[in-house]
Design an enzyme around this catalytic site. Structure first.
Site, PDB file in Angstrom:
ATOM      1  N   LYS A 139      -1.056   5.196   4.738  1.00 39.18           N
ATOM      2  CA  LYS A 139      -2.041   4.201   5.368  1.00 39.18           C
ATOM      3  C   LYS A 139      -1.668   4.061   6.832  1.00 39.18           C
ATOM      4  CE  LYS A 139      -3.878  -0.240   4.629  1.00 39.18           C
ATOM      5  NZ  LYS A 139      -5.534   0.125   5.071  1.00 39.18           N
ATOM      6  N   HIS A 196       0.837  -1.098  -0.044  1.00 35.59           N
ATOM      7  CA  HIS A 196      -0.028   0.208   0.009  1.00 35.59           C
ATOM      8  C   HIS A 196       0.911   1.317  -0.079  1.00 35.59           C
ATOM      9  CE1 HIS A 196      -3.351  -2.735   1.311  1.00 35.59           C
ATOM     10  NE2 HIS A 196      -4.229  -1.745   0.553  1.00 35.59           N
TER      11      HIS A 196
END
Ligand SMILES: NC(=O)C1=CN([C@@H]2O[C@H](COP(=O)(O)OP(=O)(O)OC[C@H]3O[C@@H](n4cnc5c(N)ncnc54)[C@H](O)[C@@H]3O)[C@@H](O)[C@H]2O)C=CC1
Ligand SMILES: O=C(O)C1=N[C@H](C(=O)O)C[C@H](O)C1
Length: 248
Positions: free
Chosen positions: A137, A133
């Protein structure tokens, strides 16, 4: 017209949902709330469906608050556990006719990757999950990877498979988080959005299932599908996973 309010409206996903709802012919954007706004702005008069994309530490309270107000909710925020689901079920039991839909991932590629992992897992001795990711995040491993690990573990249990083989004797920190017996590894890298790889291995062979979401627009068809389904009023109670609305 379906009246939609967005909670977490200033965030990366919230802003994208605001745009998608605004562009949908059958939806009307109502309230846009973020961290400093009062829930008093949202009521069953101005909102048919509330959409929550906030942070794991607040999403349960947001959902409970909305359910108490008689508003059905579509949730994309991560951080859900069985205990949290139970709290939502209790609140829903006191508010009949209200529905809560929670999806760890709204992208069709990720939903299918999870489904295919569940189909394949029973045929392989080894299984590990890698999620990759963007570095902004806040949670790890991703909600999607946790969900996929449970999907794989359920399939393995049903097939009577034992633990995955692993001779590691030291350095367990390097082997990722073990979720329901499945090792899950999290990568954070600038340039990425949301990606997942399921690695399945037997002696002499490997199957890799990979889903790549390059853009937050990839989540929007799933979010709109969930809003439309929940707005029919036919789905009260708690529903988890976009596969509930797909003919898989
Ligand atoms: N289910 C899915 O398909 C997807 C889920 N996600 C999840 O959605 C969540 C949000 O992700 P991002 O938008 O990237 O995060 P973000 O950090 O950009 O946005 C979160 C927003 O929530 C707001 N917020 C915090 N507390 C709040 C409160 N009490 N009430 C209202 N708003 C509040 C923040 O101020 C911020 O604007 C994360 O849990 C992420 O993992 C992200 C992408 C897809
Ligand atoms: O934070 C994100 O970006 C994402 N979060 C969800 C998750 O944790 O699984 C869904 C998707 O992976 C994007």
């Amino acid at each position: 017209m379906i009246k939609v309010s967005v909670i977490g409206a200033h965030g990366r996903m919230g802003r994208t949902v605001v745009g998608a709802v605004d562009s949908a012919d059958d939806m009307e954007l109502s309230q846009q709330l973020d961290a400093s706004d009062s829930f008093d702005l949202v009521n069953s008069g101005n909102t048919d469906i509330a959409v929550d994309f906030t942070v794991p530490s607040v999403t349960l309270n947001n959902v409970l608050e909305l359910v108490r107000r008689g508003i059905s909710v579509v949730v994309g925020t991560t951080g859900w556990t069985d205990e949290r689901f139970e709290e939502v079920r209790k609140a829903l039991a006191e508010n009949p006719g209200v529905g809560v839909f929670i999806a760890p991932n709204f992208a069709i590629s990720a939903v299918l990757a999870d489904h295919f992992a569940g189909v394949a897992a029973r045929y392989f001795e080894s299984a590990e999950v890698i999620e990759l990711h963007h570095p902004d995040k806040v949670d790890a491993p991703s909600g999607t990877a946790i969900h996929t690990a449970h999907t794989i573990a359920d399939a393995r249990r049903e097939a009577g498979l034992g633990s995955v083989p692993d001779g590691t004797q030291g350095g367990m920190d390097s082997r990722g988080e073990v979720v329901d017996g499945i090792h899950v590894h999290a990568v954070r890298l600038r340039g990425l959005n949301a990606h997942e790889e399921v690695l399945l291995g037997n002696a002499g062979e490997q199957l890799t299932i990979r889903a790549d979401s390059f853009d937050r627009g990839s989540f929007m068809p799933g979010v709109l599908l969930a809003i439309r389904n929940m707005a029919t009023g036919a789905h009260s109670g708690l529903i988890v996973g976009l596969d509930s609305f797909l003919d898989l």
